[in-house]
Enzyme design. Sequence first.
Site, PDB file in Angstrom:
ATOM      1  N   SER A 184       0.791  -1.221   0.000  1.00 57.72           N
ATOM      2  CA  SER A 184       0.000   0.000   0.000  1.00 57.72           C
ATOM      3  C   SER A 184       0.823   1.272   0.000  1.00 57.72           C
ATOM      4  CB  SER A 184      -0.947   0.010   1.207  1.00 57.72           C
ATOM      5  OG  SER A 184      -0.219  -0.052   2.421  1.00 57.72           O
ATOM      6  N   HIS A 212      -5.515  -3.911  -2.266  1.00 63.79           N
ATOM      7  CA  HIS A 212      -5.299  -2.921  -3.320  1.00 63.79           C
ATOM      8  C   HIS A 212      -5.233  -3.549  -4.714  1.00 63.79           C
ATOM      9  CE1 HIS A 212      -4.609   0.260  -0.347  1.00 63.79           C
ATOM     10  NE2 HIS A 212      -4.008  -0.680   0.348  1.00 63.79           N
ATOM     11  N   LYS A 243     -12.366  -0.252  -1.169  1.00 65.70           N
ATOM     12  CA  LYS A 243     -11.408   0.441  -2.042  1.00 65.70           C
ATOM     13  C   LYS A 243     -11.945   0.416  -3.465  1.00 65.70           C
ATOM     14  CE  LYS A 243      -7.519  -0.220   1.097  1.00 65.70           C
ATOM     15  NZ  LYS A 243      -8.285  -0.712   2.268  1.00 65.70           N
TER      16      LYS A 243
END
Length: 395
Positions: A184, A212, A243
């Site tokens: 990240s 992610h 996300k």
Amino acid sequence: MDLIADIDRKLDALATQSLTRRLRVADSPCAPRQVVDGRAMLAFCSNDYLSLAAHPAVIAALQEGAARYGAGSGASHLVSGHSRAHALLETRFGEWLAPHIDQARALYLCTGYMANLAVLTALGADADAMIFSEALNHASLIDGARLAKAGVAVYPHGDVAALERQLAASTAATRIVVTDSVFSMDGDLAPLPALLALCERLGAWLVVDDAHGFGVLGEHGRGALEHFGLRSPNLVYIGTLGKAAGVGGAFVAAHASVIELLVQRARPYIYTTAAPPALAHALQASLDIIGGDEGVQRRAHLAALVEHLQDALRLQRWQLLPSRTAIQPVIIGSNEDALRVAAGLHEQSLWVPAIRPPTVAPGTARLRVTLSAAHTHDDVALLARALNELERATA
């Protein structure tokens, strides 16, 4: 008063090291153009990579879910809070991951943090287990390993050979390798094919936190396993849904026996109220977009923006890390300098966070630039020009 004075001394120490964090208040939906603390900003700091958080179809599905299921779940999953919306979403995730995990089954949890705690504390619940944790893993994985009864060994970032030596020397009955897929703060990818081959050869679990990667990686947005074309019964996969999916919560996908173990042993799943079923209902719309033509187009546009930014930056002293993901970190160095650069961008109505220790190593304070499918090429050009000029101005 002595207790408060002690707290104030700790806060003063953070301020002296330029480590104080600040809350900003967004007055508008998550999007590249936001009103923040009453001021219009162009934001490069969200993890909403596909810009689904304010997508009309997702909003409509959330409204429909609230009308159908209400605002809350009322209890934990194992009491009375497991709704049809949760069950349908878990079935769909199991189907999505079936090409990569034998007898795949999925479990939906309130947050990615809780999912990571659940997996590691359940798999590592016995003292004769050992967790092998990547050096740059997210805080939630670190905390999950700390809370488990298993022993913990840390292997250097991306160093498969070092991990192999640690695994080969271990006599633990259960061995668990855990890694982020996309890191990240650096934006690089873990060597998942090599890690999985090692785990299969030496009989270890491979736990992959794809916070992610899910929605962004892979032809159909199904994440790091699709991106690398991996399949194994040794895999335990965690996908975060706040996300790229734009809503909230997380899911764990693994062999059905692993998921049943989580249902029976994972305290972060058992002892908390289930997420509102309306969120699970809204996520169905997110998955429709991620897996459809619109998702393909959004991922292609995002990749073009990444290339544009890398071509447009002309940095001499600061370092743009070699990431091909939506996370584009610019290493500044000191905490003070990173804060000054972030403040300089803020003056131009550009919102980019300065990331400092303990999130990153001392001396590597950085700007964490994140791109979204809703950004335009003009947005990226504006940011690159501002960064180039700020570097020259601070030489």
